[in-house]
Write an enzyme that holds these catalytic residues in place. Structure first.
Site, PDB file in Angstrom:
ATOM      1  N   GLY A 114       6.935   4.072  -1.162  1.00 13.38           N
ATOM      2  CA  GLY A 114       5.780   4.843  -1.608  1.00 13.38           C
ATOM      3  C   GLY A 114       4.557   4.817  -0.721  1.00 13.38           C
ATOM      4  O   GLY A 114       3.790   5.786  -0.685  1.00 13.38           O
ATOM      5  N   GLU A 115       4.338   3.727   0.012  1.00  8.73           N
ATOM      6  CA  GLU A 115       3.107   3.654   0.817  1.00  8.73           C
ATOM      7  C   GLU A 115       3.234   4.454   2.115  1.00  8.73           C
ATOM      8  O   GLU A 115       2.245   4.965   2.626  1.00  8.73           O
ATOM      9  CB  GLU A 115       2.734   2.210   1.185  1.00  8.73           C
ATOM     10  N   LEU A 116       4.461   4.501   2.663  1.00  3.37           N
ATOM     11  CA  LEU A 116       4.586   5.075   4.009  1.00  3.37           C
ATOM     12  C   LEU A 116       3.894   6.429   4.170  1.00  3.37           C
ATOM     13  O   LEU A 116       3.128   6.627   5.114  1.00  3.37           O
ATOM     14  CB  LEU A 116       6.062   5.195   4.428  1.00  3.37           C
TER      15      LEU A 116
END
Ligand code: FES
Ligand code: FES
Length: 910
Positions: A872-874
């Protein structure tokens, strides 16, 4: 009777084909009547201001935002169609099926509104183009914060095909492959069916279905940012109609503080800085001072207006530099405003390196207070259960964490507090902080009654945490061939008044400025600063969008100075065997050169196209950036999971894999199913019991893309233990055989990341797995207005093995969309102006290109479950830097302070 008098009316309307006689207040909205009077809670309410389309229904076939339609204006005989009227879980409408098949429902809060809007379109135009669909959603203000919109257009196009008879429902539906394996497929998330049919009950829906004795809560909140409290007078308010009790700090039995859980001993604060209800001081706008508990929401709100709070205003420090000024007073007396410092010292001293380097570049950068803007505003409720325990339901994505953060403040023993997550209509990290948990807890304890609190969108914006602004200065030294020799950094983090995880966030500057590149020598210092702006909470990609913006824009400046192509400069310096991260860690895989190789032909083609398509009025350009983030909490991050064999042969999984809307259920299901493959169990025979501290062991919070890695490994461990227990010869025991042989049917698995936290020099091996991505933005700048349009985004990503393609694609599109907002429009600096979705620059569909291209290089992660890393952060690590670099490439304007509003670009052009 209400404020403004009695406006009762009788209405005869037809709802989903059924004639209804309604006796309602004419001032009430259609949304209120559908939800409260008719209990048709499939229609969701987000902004309540006509800005998000979550409440969309059809009235006489016309797309209508029901939050803005007063009942007195709804005509007698009107035909109202809601999501409940077009399909059910057993009999889906093609739009609902298409939404599932394309992953259109992530948090799902916007889904009923979008689907009704799409129905309105297809009823009038059965064969729309993609542009028609986009135009329609834009015109009807249908807003989605999760998906990036592309899947919603895909779904509408496919549903139109089904309705035209060109595709069957069966072709549209996902089918489990013949080998029975769902890992890596487009299996729709288990919660999708409830989300697309409006049968998923979010917090506000559950709130409407609580018992009659439930008290409605309204907050008395500060309207200034820094003040001493002289007195709180509730006498007049207490006499207002319907008021049951007004709770102030005096009613709170514990410490009346939420602990910020200091991470590092060198932090000069003690973490006990955030009041549940303000007692001596107001630290930020919106701080809660009292809670009115009343029979109805309108009574509670009316009484809250009558609470008198006498304040002595203090100077408000609304940015890190202001709070760092010599003459600034301490916001928390006894703790300096700069309460934590983080050094980075890697390799040799950098001063001599900079003296001798062929090329040195330096610049200042600012990434601001990005608001999360979930479509569902914050909501929660609490009660004392039949065991005498306080139970709090909220959007929390860190149930066990929050339990320990609020229990001492409330004066409750941790074992007497139960935390449960409701289905959440998007959080993107703001719920890594407790928001209203302690408030509803305090009210339930003080009244002994169930209590409900729902924020409006103004409260969502002004009284939940925001991304913390970073003020950064970065210098890079390189030789004439472009090899990076050293880096010097300085960063100040405006963390608002509350310390929670501010020290950890500051460490991110050390970990991620310059990450992705082999830089042998680094020196720098970061600091956490207490201010009076909104408190800093986690936001997707936590710290990296700030850190990497600085180094990724500076890499372009360096390339220019060297006369090198920015892509080749990155290629030259990317991690390869022998390289280490800024924290001195060996990367777990070395895929960045492959990512760049994959991007190169696309980049060259895009450059040519941009040049060819540029005119005097519209300049086109291409920008790139590299994004990196760790998957986990720093150091030996742990998750515990229970797996249990049931009498009916199903397997239950218990843990906390909290759902922001990203797809926790799907991650847990795919991982458990893969682990249990030897059993040959069908996915629907796996039961998920997630996110209730009374039944789930601690899987940890959902932040830092840790869940797929850490909780995923925990699931694998628990399932392996269960399989081991069930093993009999070459097969497996049944439940009855296990019981007969006295073999346990429930096992607790746990996993701890092989990592260690960073030291005082920012050196260590903080994460077992990372995510890597190359972003490319193709932009067009209108030279007359300064407005930037992102025409295409490309992401070449490596997040290890993919657990679920729909979820992963959805995360990428949605994260990129948030990056476009961060680059161009989003802010929460001006508390009044930015307090609505539109005011804060929410990106509607027109801002987000339909043309988004994703490629994956799936390098197997040695420490990831079945090779997976986090996800999710990428996509929000660094897309904004690609856009900003694209603006420079297009028109020569270098934006270093976000967002790149048209006036800034225009000023640069002039
Ligand atoms: S437009 Fe009605 S809730 Fe947002
Ligand atoms: S799925 Fe659209 S807002 Fe979450």
């Amino acid at each position: 009777m209400r404020d403004g008098g009695n406006t009762m009316i009788k209405k005869e309307i037809v709802v989903n084909g059924v004639p209804k006689r309604l006796v309602v207040n004419g001032e009430d909205t259609l949304a209120q009547v559908l939800r409260s009077n008719l209990k048709l809670t499939g229609t969701k309410v987000g902004c309540s201001e006509g800005q998000c389309g979550a409440c969309t229904v059809l009235v006489d076939g016309k797309v209508t935002r029901s939050c803005a339609a007063k009942m007195k204006r709804v005509t007698d005989g009107a035909q109202v169609t809601t999501i409940e009227g077009i399909g059910t879980p057993d009999n889906l409408h093609p739009l609902q099926m298409a939404w599932m098949a394309h992953g259109g429902a992530q948090c799902g809060f916007c889904s009923p509104g979008f689907i009704m809007s799409a129905k309105g379109l297809l009823d009038t135009n059965p064969n729309p183009s993609r542009d028609d669909v986009r135009e329609w959603f834009n015109k009807n203000r249908n807003a989605c914060r999760c998906t990036g919109y592309k899947q919603l257009v895909d779904a509408t196009m496919d549903a139109a095909k089904v309705l035209r008879g060109e595709m069957s429902m069966d072709e549209l539906a996902f089918k489990i492959p013949e080998d029975g394996r769902i890992w890596g497929t487009k299996y729709p998330r288990p919660s999708a069916i409830a989300k697309v049919t409006g049968t998923c009950d979010y917090g506000a829906d559950l709130g409407l279905k609580l018992p009659e004795e439930t008290l409605q809560l309204a907050l008395v909140q500060a309207k200034v940012s820094h003040a001493l409290i002289k007195s709180i007078d509730t006498s007049e308010a207490g006499l207002m109609p319907g008021v049951h009790k007004i709770v102030t700090h005096k009613d709170i039995k514990g410490k009346n503080r939420i602990t910020g859980l200091i991470t590092f001993p060198s932090n000069k604060g003690d973490g006990w800085d955030r009041p549940i209800l303000c007692d001596e001081k107001v630290f930020q706008y919106g701080d809660a001072i009292a809670i009115v508990c009343a029979d109805t929401m309108s009574h509670a709100k009316a009484a809250a207006e009558k609470v008198k709070v006498e304040l002595e205003e203090l100077p408000a420090y609304m940015s890190a530099p202001a709070a760092m000024a010599e003459d600034a007073i301490e916001i928390h007396p006894g703790t300096p405003n700069i309460y934590f410092e983080q050094r980075i010292a890697k390799g040799e001293e950098t001063a001599p390196i900079f003296d001798k380097a062929d090329v040195v570049v330096e610049n200042d950068y600012y990434v601001g207070r990005q608001p999360h803007m979930p479509i569902e505003p914050d909501v929660g409720f609490a009660y004392v259960n039949d065991d005498g325990k306080l139970v709090i339901h909220s959007k929390s994505i860190g149930l066990h964490l929050h339990l320990y953060m609020i229990a001492p403040g409330l004066g409750v023993e941790p074992e007497n507090l139960v935390m449960v997550q409701n289905p959440a209509g998007g959080t993107f990290g703001y719920k890594f902080s407790p928001t209203m948990e302690a408030l509803v807890g305090a009210a339930a304890l003080a009244t002994g009654r169930p209590v409900y609190l729902g924020y409006n969108y103004f409260q969502q914006q002004t009284y939940t945490g925001k991304r913390s602004p970073f003020f950064m200065n970065v210098r890079m030294a390189a030789n004439k061939d472009g090899k990076l020799l050293g880096m010097e950094t300085d960063w100040s983090v405006d963390h608002g008044p509350y310390s929670e995880f501010g020290d950890l966030l500051t460490l991110r500057g050390a970990q991620f400025i310059g990450s992705g590149y082999d830089i042998a020598n680094i020196r720098g210092m970061g600091r956490t600063v207490c201010t009076n702006h909104s408190w800093g909470s986690a936001f997707r990609a936590y710290g990296s969008p700030q850190s990497e913006f600085a180094s990724e824009v500076l890499m372009d400046e360096l390339a220019e100075k060297l006369g090198m192509d920015p892509l080749e400069l990155r290629y030259k310096n990317a991690y390869r065997k022998g390289s280490t991260t800024p924290t001195g860690q060996d990367p777990e895989v070395y895929s960045i050169p492959d990512l760049i190789d994959t991007l190169r032909p696309k980049y060259e083609a895009a450059m040519k196209k941009a040049k060819a398509d540029s005119t005097d009025d519209v300049k086109r350009g291409v920008g790139i950036s590299l994004g990196v983030y760790g998957s986990g909490l720093d150091g030996p991050d742990t998750a515990e999971v229970d797996a249990e064999l049931n009498a009916d042969g199903t397997v239950s999984i218990f843990t906390t894999w909290h759902d922001h809307g990203q797809g926790a259920d799907m991650g847990a299901m795919a991982t458990a199913h893969e682990a249990l493959l030897p059993l040959g169990i069908a996915p629907d025979k796996i039961r998920l019991y997630l996110n209730d501290t009374s039944i789930c062991p601690n899987g940890g919070p959902a932040g830092g893309s840790r869940s797929q890695v850490v909780v995923g490994q925990g699931i694998k461990a628990a399932c392996n233990m269960l399989l081991e227990g069930m093993k009999k010869g070459s097969g497996f025991r049944t439940y009855d055989e296990m019981v007969a042989e006295n073999i346990p049917t429930k096992y607790r698995g746990s996993w701890t990341a092989p990592a260690n936290a960073c030291d005082e020099n920012g050196q260590g091996k903080p994460f077992a797995c990372y995510m890597y991505g190359m972003f490319m933005a193709e932009v067009a700048v209108d030279t007359k207005t300064g407005d930037t349009t992102v025409e295409k985004m490309t992401l070449i990503g490596d997040i290890g093995k993919i657990a679920n393609k729909l979820v992963v694609d959805g995360q990428m599109y949605g994260g990129i969309a948030q990056g476009i907002g961060l680059a161009l429009t989003e802010d929460f600096e001006d508390i009044q102006k930015h307090s609505s979705m539109r005011g804060a620059g929410f990106p509607y569909i027109k801002r987000i290109p339909d043309n988004m291209e994703l490629h994956y290089i799936e390098s197997e992660r040695p420490d990831g479950p079945f090779g997976a890393s986090g996800v999710g952060e990428l996509p929000l690590t660094c897309p904004h830097a690609a856009i900003i670099n694209g603006i420079y490439n297009a028109c020569g304007v270098r934006i270093t302070k976000l967002p790149a509003l048209p006036e800034k670009v225009l000023a640069g052009l002039k």
